[in-house]
Enzyme design. Structure first.
Site, PDB file in Angstrom:
ATOM      1  N   HIS B 121      17.640   1.582 -18.365  1.00 17.29           N
ATOM      2  CA  HIS B 121      19.063   1.862 -18.210  1.00 17.29           C
ATOM      3  C   HIS B 121      19.351   3.112 -19.042  1.00 17.29           C
ATOM      4  O   HIS B 121      18.694   3.324 -20.067  1.00 17.29           O
ATOM      5  CB  HIS B 121      19.822   0.653 -18.765  1.00 17.29           C
ATOM      6  N   ASP B 217      15.074  -3.991 -24.736  1.00 19.48           N
ATOM      7  CA  ASP B 217      16.393  -4.101 -24.128  1.00 19.48           C
ATOM      8  C   ASP B 217      16.361  -5.349 -23.248  1.00 19.48           C
ATOM      9  O   ASP B 217      15.813  -5.335 -22.152  1.00 19.48           O
ATOM     10  CB  ASP B 217      16.690  -2.843 -23.299  1.00 19.48           C
ATOM     11  N   GLN B 220      19.058  -7.870 -19.358  1.00 16.51           N
ATOM     12  CA  GLN B 220      18.882  -8.593 -18.086  1.00 16.51           C
ATOM     13  C   GLN B 220      17.901  -9.749 -18.249  1.00 16.51           C
ATOM     14  O   GLN B 220      17.446 -10.336 -17.267  1.00 16.51           O
ATOM     15  CB  GLN B 220      18.377  -7.634 -16.993  1.00 16.51           C
ATOM     16  N   LYS B 243      27.171 -10.343 -20.169  1.00 19.46           N
ATOM     17  CA  LYS B 243      26.313 -10.594 -19.000  1.00 19.46           C
ATOM     18  C   LYS B 243      25.766 -12.023 -19.020  1.00 19.46           C
ATOM     19  O   LYS B 243      25.024 -12.419 -18.136  1.00 19.46           O
ATOM     20  CB  LYS B 243      25.143  -9.602 -18.985  1.00 19.46           C
ATOM     21  N   CYS B 386      23.296   3.263 -13.528  1.00 15.72           N
ATOM     22  CA  CYS B 386      22.974   3.778 -14.876  1.00 15.72           C
ATOM     23  C   CYS B 386      21.468   3.912 -15.074  1.00 15.72           C
ATOM     24  O   CYS B 386      20.955   3.676 -16.166  1.00 15.72           O
ATOM     25  CB  CYS B 386      23.573   2.903 -15.968  1.00 15.72           C
TER      26      CYS B 386
END
Lengths: 132, 429
Positions: B121, B217, B220, B243, B386
């Site tokens: 991202h 990261d 997700q 999220k 993104c």
């Protein structure tokens, strides 16, 4: 499907003034960072001497454009290429986002305004970076 | 074990109509919807407890401090961490930037290397581009193959130099040496759903650069599967609260205490200081050092309740549910692909991917496709997500993306597939 009026589909499928100008006075690139759409606009001007600043007497005589885009940005570029012939800076600025919305049939989803104004934002650059 | 209809009743927004149709929300990858319990917890806080934390000795201030501490404990337990290692931020982007400013500025020097992947991202790419440019360090990017999986060995290596930034692009094997000081990688692609084998990569990198720091990261990942930070073998893990059923304005950075303790503050101000004199100040210990000013108290409390909700469902069940959905969606979409109606992107093996499904409707721009789907009540995202360097590597300017979560159903996927068929018809004259 209020946004996809026949006129939009027509200009999307048969874009007017698509291509490039052999004797363009200025070329401008404009893109939408979030969707990757890109447009190159070329114009012929009158009332302007190359090397000097564009002024109130400078008028757009002809526009050609090319690029990748969605139906909204493509149709807007195509329709604008006809509308802006004969416009000077003041006319172009007055046309504004309201003019774009009206041109596209009176309704543009707020999320698509960046698409609708892609070519217009490119055209405004004619009167920036003056003297190039 | 997993009654999706019961779950749906917990999410008030799923009752709403869009353009006269039932909402089919397929953009949880951007932000998830919020259950009643989260909404109510925040509402209750403002009605009954609202007071600043760490500031007062009065009852309500003590209560709200305890509530934030409690939420921190829930988040820590959720990912197998210690409470003092949980830093609350606004979102994952801020968590990643915190590492760049507080760790990167002091630890990355000229000639060092930061390693990322092409799946990142923008929030896990742009901060490192800027730091590398500033420090004259090199940015190395692990490339993706045609399925969107990271290239581990072989292939061509490319070198770019532009605007004072040196970038090397290639397979992992060619990019790793002792100069690599930071490996910052996504645990799950927000576009293609790719789940990179981070553990194997980390071990391979540590063989050649034992002191490398690892940042994952997990934006997700944490909402969608069981994550234990120790098992990830990382030094930092960043993710968003919004999220994972929590409110917007909440994000988390987890970091190893011994590293956090040596890092300079991120923002200066209230609540992050040790002692303040006219001539200078000292810093509070972690996590306060990195949480200047009044935090999003109600949001953090809401996030704690979101964690309760997910714990209650069981993260293994969440993953199973999403695997079933993505398997079903891939089968259905593959049929559309055979018919020449769509093009799919990303790995086809369910074990190697999460619940993000990227596609394009043939000859239709993704923005047009998304708007037409919206006219049937379907919320999907279109654009570059993104992740421009990833999306454009597939030779397209943009993609449509559907992402699934706990409240999505196979029936919704049927509806999506059905309405994708309608998309090209709009342009038939």
């Amino acid at each position: 499907m209020t946004d996809y009026k026949d006129i939009i589909i027509d200009h999307y499928k048969n874009p007017r003034n698509f291509g490039s100008l052999d004797n363009a006075d200025i070329s401008m690139d404009e893109s939408n960072a979030s969707c990757g759409d890109m447009i190159q606009i070329q114009v012929k001007l009158s009332g302007w001497i190359p090397g000097q600043a564009r002024n109130d007497k400078t008028v757009i005589e002809e526009m050609r454009w090319r690029g990748v885009g969605c139906a909204i940005s493509t149709a807007a570029a195509s329709m604008l290429s006809e509308k802006i012939v004969g416009m000077n800076r003041e006319d172009l600025e007055e046309f504004g986002e309201a003019g774009i919305v009206e041109m596209l049939g009176g309704e543009v989803n707020a999320g698509r305004m960046k698409c609708a104004t892609l070519a217009y934002r490119g055209l405004l650059k004619i009167f920036e970076n003056n003297g190039n | 074990m997993f009654d999706v209809n019961k779950i749906r009743n917990d999410f008030p927004i799923l009752q709403r109509k869009v353009h006269g149709y039932d909402l089919v929300y397929l953009d949880s990858g951007a932000t998830s919807q919020k259950p009643e319990s989260v909404i109510r917890a925040m509402d209750d806080f403002y009605r009954n407890t609202n007071a600043n934390i760490h500031r007062g000795v009065y009852e309500m201030s003590v209560e709200s401090t305890l509530m934030v501490d409690g939420a921190r404990k829930k988040v820590a337990d959720f990912i197998g961490a210690r409470t003092e290692e949980i830093i609350f931020t606004r979102n994952a982007s801020e968590s990643l930037n915190l590492v760049m400013y507080s760790w990167g500025k002091d630890n990355i020097n000229e000639g060092d290397v930061i390693l990322v992947s092409r799946l990142e991202h923008h929030s896990n790419l742009v901060p490192w581009q800027e730091l590398c440019r500033e420090k004259k360090a090199e940015l190395r990017i692990i490339d993706v193959d045609s399925e969107g999986k990271l290239k581990i060995v072989g292939g061509e290596e490319k070198l770019y130099e532009e605007g004072g930034l040196r970038v090397r692009l290639g397979s992992l094997d060619k990019l790793v040496d002792a100069k690599v000081k930071l490996f910052s990688v996504t645990g799950a692609s927000n576009v293609l759903g790719t789940l990179p084998d981070t553990l194997t990569m980390i071990r391979m990198i540590k063989e050649r650069s034992p002191d490398v720091k690892v940042l994952i990261d997990a934006s997700q990942m944490v909402p969608h599967m069981k994550v234990n930070v120790t098992k990830l073998e990382a030094d930092f893990v960043a993710f968003s609260g919004h999220k994972m059923l929590g409110p917007t304005g909440t994000g988390v950075l987890w970091g190893k205490k011994k590293i956090l303790s040596k890092m300079r503050p991120f923002l200066y101000g209230g609540d992050m200081i040790g002692e303040v004199k006219i001539t200078g100040s000292t810093w509070a210990d972690t996590p306060s050092r990195f949480e200047a000013g009044t935090p999003d108290i109600a949001g953090i409390i809401g996030l704690g309740v979101a964690v309760d909700y997910l714990e209650n469902l069981g993260m293994d069940n969440v993953r199973e549910h999403e695997k079933e959905l993505i398997k079903y969606a891939l089968e259905k979409m593959a049929k559309l692909e055979e018919e020449g109606l769509v093009k799919l992107y990303g790995p086809r093996d369910i074990e190697e991917r999460g619940g993000a499904l990227a596609f394009n409707v043939i000859n239709v721009h993704p923005h047009d496709a998304a708007q037409i789907l919206d006219s049937f009540g379907i919320a999907v995202r279109s654009g570059q997500h993104c992740a421009a360097p990833l999306v454009t590597s597939f030779g397209v300017p943009a993609m449509v993306r559907a992402t699934f979560y706990v409240y999505n159903t196979k029936k919704e996927i049927d509806y999506l597939v059905d309405k994708i068929r309608e998309v090209p018809k709009v342009f038939e004259v």
